[in-house]
Design a protein around this motif. Structure first.
Motif, PDB file in Angstrom:
ATOM      1  N   ASN A  93     -73.194  37.565 -38.611  1.00 16.85           N
ATOM      2  CA  ASN A  93     -72.185  36.545 -38.325  1.00 16.85           C
ATOM      3  C   ASN A  93     -71.236  36.984 -37.216  1.00 16.85           C
ATOM      4  N   GLY A  94     -71.805  37.494 -36.132  1.00 18.84           N
ATOM      5  CA  GLY A  94     -71.008  37.892 -34.984  1.00 18.84           C
ATOM      6  C   GLY A  94     -70.556  39.332 -35.001  1.00 18.84           C
ATOM      7  N   MET A  95     -70.847  40.052 -36.070  1.00 15.25           N
ATOM      8  CA  MET A  95     -70.441  41.455 -36.163  1.00 15.25           C
ATOM      9  C   MET A  95     -71.659  42.362 -36.012  1.00 15.25           C
ATOM     10  N   PRO A  96     -71.574  43.381 -35.169  1.00 16.13           N
ATOM     11  CA  PRO A  96     -72.701  44.311 -35.038  1.00 16.13           C
ATOM     12  C   PRO A  96     -72.758  45.261 -36.218  1.00 16.13           C
ATOM     13  N   SER A  97     -73.899  45.846 -36.425  1.00 16.79           N
ATOM     14  CA  SER A  97     -74.021  46.887 -37.442  1.00 16.79           C
ATOM     15  C   SER A  97     -73.316  48.156 -36.962  1.00 16.79           C
ATOM     16  N   PHE A  98     -72.630  48.824 -37.893  1.00 11.61           N
ATOM     17  CA  PHE A  98     -71.979  50.093 -37.574  1.00 11.61           C
ATOM     18  C   PHE A  98     -72.797  51.276 -38.088  1.00 11.61           C
ATOM     19  N   ALA A  99     -74.051  50.999 -38.474  1.00 10.72           N
ATOM     20  CA  ALA A  99     -74.882  52.061 -39.025  1.00 10.72           C
ATOM     21  C   ALA A  99     -75.159  53.164 -38.008  1.00 10.72           C
ATOM     22  N   ASP A 100     -75.145  52.829 -36.704  1.00 11.87           N
ATOM     23  CA  ASP A 100     -75.401  53.844 -35.688  1.00 11.87           C
ATOM     24  C   ASP A 100     -74.108  54.421 -35.104  1.00 11.87           C
ATOM     25  N   LYS A 101     -72.961  53.977 -35.615  1.00 12.42           N
ATOM     26  CA  LYS A 101     -71.671  54.479 -35.146  1.00 12.42           C
ATOM     27  C   LYS A 101     -70.980  55.351 -36.185  1.00 12.42           C
ATOM     28  N   LEU A 102     -71.244  55.063 -37.456  1.00  9.37           N
ATOM     29  CA  LEU A 102     -70.656  55.827 -38.552  1.00  9.37           C
ATOM     30  C   LEU A 102     -71.773  56.395 -39.420  1.00  9.37           C
ATOM     31  N   SER A 103     -71.566  57.564 -39.937  1.00  9.35           N
ATOM     32  CA  SER A 103     -72.561  58.156 -40.836  1.00  9.35           C
ATOM     33  C   SER A 103     -72.514  57.435 -42.179  1.00  9.35           C
ATOM     34  N   ALA A 104     -73.547  57.646 -42.983  1.00  4.44           N
ATOM     35  CA  ALA A 104     -73.583  57.034 -44.315  1.00  4.44           C
ATOM     36  C   ALA A 104     -72.374  57.460 -45.134  1.00  4.44           C
ATOM     37  N   GLU A 105     -71.977  58.714 -44.989  1.00  3.86           N
ATOM     38  CA  GLU A 105     -70.826  59.205 -45.741  1.00  3.86           C
ATOM     39  C   GLU A 105     -69.537  58.568 -45.234  1.00  3.86           C
ATOM     40  N   GLU A 106     -69.416  58.383 -43.935  1.00  2.00           N
ATOM     41  CA  GLU A 106     -68.214  57.743 -43.384  1.00  2.00           C
ATOM     42  C   GLU A 106     -68.114  56.284 -43.836  1.00  2.00           C
ATOM     43  N   ILE A 107     -69.255  55.611 -43.895  1.00  2.00           N
ATOM     44  CA  ILE A 107     -69.261  54.227 -44.375  1.00  2.00           C
ATOM     45  C   ILE A 107     -68.820  54.181 -45.827  1.00  2.00           C
ATOM     46  N   ARG A 108     -69.338  55.091 -46.626  1.00  8.32           N
ATOM     47  CA  ARG A 108     -68.930  55.146 -48.045  1.00  8.32           C
ATOM     48  C   ARG A 108     -67.436  55.407 -48.151  1.00  8.32           C
ATOM     49  N   GLN A 109     -66.940  56.319 -47.339  1.00  4.35           N
ATOM     50  CA  GLN A 109     -65.522  56.686 -47.399  1.00  4.35           C
ATOM     51  C   GLN A 109     -64.608  55.524 -47.007  1.00  4.35           C
ATOM     52  N   VAL A 110     -64.932  54.842 -45.912  1.00  2.40           N
ATOM     53  CA  VAL A 110     -64.052  53.763 -45.484  1.00  2.40           C
ATOM     54  C   VAL A 110     -64.152  52.572 -46.430  1.00  2.40           C
ATOM     55  N   ALA A 111     -65.340  52.335 -46.998  1.00  3.69           N
ATOM     56  CA  ALA A 111     -65.492  51.243 -47.965  1.00  3.69           C
ATOM     57  C   ALA A 111     -64.664  51.505 -49.211  1.00  3.69           C
ATOM     58  N   ALA A 112     -64.721  52.744 -49.695  1.00  3.21           N
ATOM     59  CA  ALA A 112     -63.939  53.099 -50.877  1.00  3.21           C
ATOM     60  C   ALA A 112     -62.448  53.001 -50.594  1.00  3.21           C
ATOM     61  N   PHE A 113     -62.045  53.425 -49.398  1.00 10.39           N
ATOM     62  CA  PHE A 113     -60.629  53.387 -49.041  1.00 10.39           C
ATOM     63  C   PHE A 113     -60.105  51.950 -48.990  1.00 10.39           C
ATOM     64  N   VAL A 114     -60.841  51.071 -48.307  1.00  8.95           N
ATOM     65  CA  VAL A 114     -60.394  49.677 -48.201  1.00  8.95           C
ATOM     66  C   VAL A 114     -60.361  49.013 -49.577  1.00  8.95           C
ATOM     67  N   ALA A 115     -61.427  49.236 -50.369  1.00  9.02           N
ATOM     68  CA  ALA A 115     -61.516  48.573 -51.670  1.00  9.02           C
ATOM     69  C   ALA A 115     -60.414  49.008 -52.627  1.00  9.02           C
ATOM     70  N   THR A 116     -60.046  50.273 -52.572  1.00  8.00           N
ATOM     71  CA  THR A 116     -59.034  50.765 -53.508  1.00  8.00           C
ATOM     72  C   THR A 116     -57.617  50.619 -52.983  1.00  8.00           C
ATOM     73  N   SER A 117     -57.474  50.345 -51.685  1.00  5.66           N
ATOM     74  CA  SER A 117     -56.143  50.255 -51.086  1.00  5.66           C
ATOM     75  C   SER A 117     -55.654  48.835 -50.878  1.00  5.66           C
ATOM     76  N   ALA A 118     -56.570  47.912 -50.594  1.00  9.75           N
ATOM     77  CA  ALA A 118     -56.171  46.555 -50.241  1.00  9.75           C
ATOM     78  C   ALA A 118     -55.481  45.853 -51.401  1.00  9.75           C
ATOM     79  N   GLY A 119     -54.288  45.341 -51.130  1.00  9.56           N
ATOM     80  CA  GLY A 119     -53.580  44.526 -52.111  1.00  9.56           C
ATOM     81  C   GLY A 119     -53.034  45.277 -53.299  1.00  9.56           C
ATOM     82  N   THR A 120     -52.936  46.596 -53.244  1.00  7.38           N
ATOM     83  CA  THR A 120     -52.451  47.339 -54.392  1.00  7.38           C
ATOM     84  C   THR A 120     -50.948  47.205 -54.542  1.00  7.38           C
ATOM     85  N   GLY A 121     -50.473  47.474 -55.743  1.00  8.91           N
ATOM     86  CA  GLY A 121     -49.036  47.509 -55.995  1.00  8.91           C
ATOM     87  C   GLY A 121     -48.458  46.214 -56.515  1.00  8.91           C
TER      88      GLY A 121
END
Length: 470
Positions: A93-121
């Motif tokens: 939907n207009g967004m490129p894949s970041f699979a070749d820009k971020l490692s699998a571990e980096e993708i896991r890390q940023v996904a976990a960070f956004v999911a646990t941080s967004a809208g908290t508090g």
């Protein structure tokens, strides 16, 4: 890591955006850190990936100190970890894949960070945060109005905010154009006021601006829910006794679920429909599918779904993707997609309806009538003239138009006025349609009849009462 926001079509009541807008080549693709994105997430690996990729240049995420305005507000979206990771890996939907820009571990890390941080508090992870913004502070600023109305809902209750919204929609063009998203934000403020209790929040609201308040409640209720929990949350969200006691509210709740599920799945139409199919109460999967197809057609952030076609304007309704009962709401909304693709030519739109699959032509013309109501501003004479352009579909256009008028405001005198000026052979069907909406507001035959008596007498009343199910 974002897409450009496009103005919301005025006449299409829809829920806001999908996860598909999370990332795109426009922001962060060069791997540089945005000047506005400071690492405030405790220095976690995911926070560092978020900052170094420049995500904060386009997105708001309070924990990361990010206040980007170009892309969607992640504190409002609150996507779960699975959805973030999938979108980063696969793009679309207009967004490129970041699979070749971020490692699998980096993708896991940023996904976990956004999911646990967004809208908290905030209570129940409802990310709306009341502040001191007031309606009088807003001068042509849609975002300001959304915050101010949310504040009013939280402070004084949803009814006060919705009444004020209805009042300003008649005089302020910015409020009128942003009416549905504002109603969503009132839903956020209302849900926070009632500490996440959907039943109480539903009972306190109304259908102003295409029932955006009801849709918004479900948007906020589903956002951020873990993938293995969403079916359970969706299955119980509308079963509160206060919601079930009113057929109109019960429909709006399940319809709102469809909007919320499309948002949750990142506009994955088959996945959203599959969640709808898991609802157990009779009729609820069909109600839910209506929200799915409405969200598929238009996004408050201008996203164009891949489940639409500019060549086959009846797609996906006439495809193998949509089967059985799912076709009902697909066809009942499809002319909102056809019209802009034929230059808003009503005659050409009618021709497309006549190409619908066998058994669904009449439903397409009811969709045509729904759009006639919106385009005519509920003006009886204008609605009659536009329905005449449907030719063989005029009868069903009238039925769709009267239902839309009364669905938007069940006290609107334009409804009965319209039925009284249509061609004599369509008058009975028009009053039947008027009653079919009034009947959803009352559980008992006496209440249904009393509602019809406000608008009709004699044979008109009999048709209205019959339509109301009394």
């Amino acid at each position: 890591m974002c897409s450009v926001r496009i103005a919301r079509p005025l006449l299409l009541p829809v829920l806001a955006l999908g996860l598909v807008l999370l990332l795109s080549a426009g922001c962060g693709g060069n791997g540089k850190k945005s000047a506005n994105s400071q690492i405030e997430g405790g220095g976690s690996p995911g926070a560092k990936v978020f900052a170094n990729a420049g995500c904060g240049g386009c997105h708001t995420l309070a924990t990361a100190g990010a206040d980007g305005k170009v892309g969607p507000n992640l504190d409002e979206l609150r996507p779960n970890e699975e959805r973030v990771a999938k979108q980063v890996r696969s793009g679309g939907n207009g967004m490129p894949s970041f699979a070749d820009k971020l490692s699998a571990e980096e993708i896991r890390q940023v996904a976990a960070f956004v999911a646990t941080s967004a809208g908290t508090g905030t209570a129940g992870k409802i990310s709306f945060k009341p502040d001191d913004t007031q309606i009088d502070d807003c001068h042509g600023d849609a975002g300001c109005f959304e915050q101010a109305f949310g504040n009013l809902a939280y402070d004084e209750g949803p009814k006060a905010a919705l009444d004020k919204l209805d009042e300003l929609s008649a005089t302020d063009p910015v409020v009128q154009g942003d009416c549905h998203p504002i109603a969503h934000k009132i839903g956020a403020g209302g849900l926070l006021r009632y500490e996440g209790d959907v039943g109480k929040a539903f009972a306190a609201g109304n259908g102003t601006c295409g029932s955006g308040y009801y849709h918004g409640l479900l948007q906020w209720k589903l956002a951020g829910v873990a993938a293995d929990k969403v079916a359970s949350v969706a299955g119980t969200a509308c079963e509160d006794a206060e919601i079930r006691s009113n057929a109109f509210n019960y429909y709006q709740c399940n319809h709102g679920l469809g909007h919320g599920l499309m948002l949750y799945t990142g506009l994955d139409l088959p996945a959203a429909l599959d969640y709808c199919h898991q609802l157990k109460a009779p009729g609820t999967p069909v109600m839910c599918s209506g929200g799915v197809f409405m969200e598929n057609q238009s996004s408050s952030f201008g996203l164009h779904s891949k489940w639409l076609s500019t060549k086959n304007l009846l797609y996906p309704c006439n495809s193998k993707l949509v089967r059985g009962d799912d076709k009902l709401y697909c066809y009942l909304l499809i002319t909102s997609h056809i019209l802009p693709n034929v230059g808003n030519d009503w005659v050409k739109t009618a021709d497309w309806c006549r190409r619908s699959e066998q058994g669904w032509v009449n439903i397409c013309f009811q969709s045509y009538g729904r759009d006639v109501s919106g385009a005519a501003g509920r003006n009886p004479q204008r609605m009659r003239d536009l329905c005449a352009k449907a030719a063989s579909g005029e009868k069903e256009c009238i039925f769709g138009a009267i239902r839309d008028v009364m669905n938007n405001d069940n006290q609107d005198p334009n409804g009965a006025a319209f039925c009284k000026i249509v061609k004599p052979r369509f008058r009975a069907y028009c009053f039947f349609g008027l009653g079919s909406i009034l009947g959803t507001q009352h559980a008992d035959a006496e209440g249904k009849r009393a509602a019809c008596e406000q608008f009709a007498r004699g044979e008109d009343l009999r048709q209205c009462v019959t339509g109301a199910g009394a």
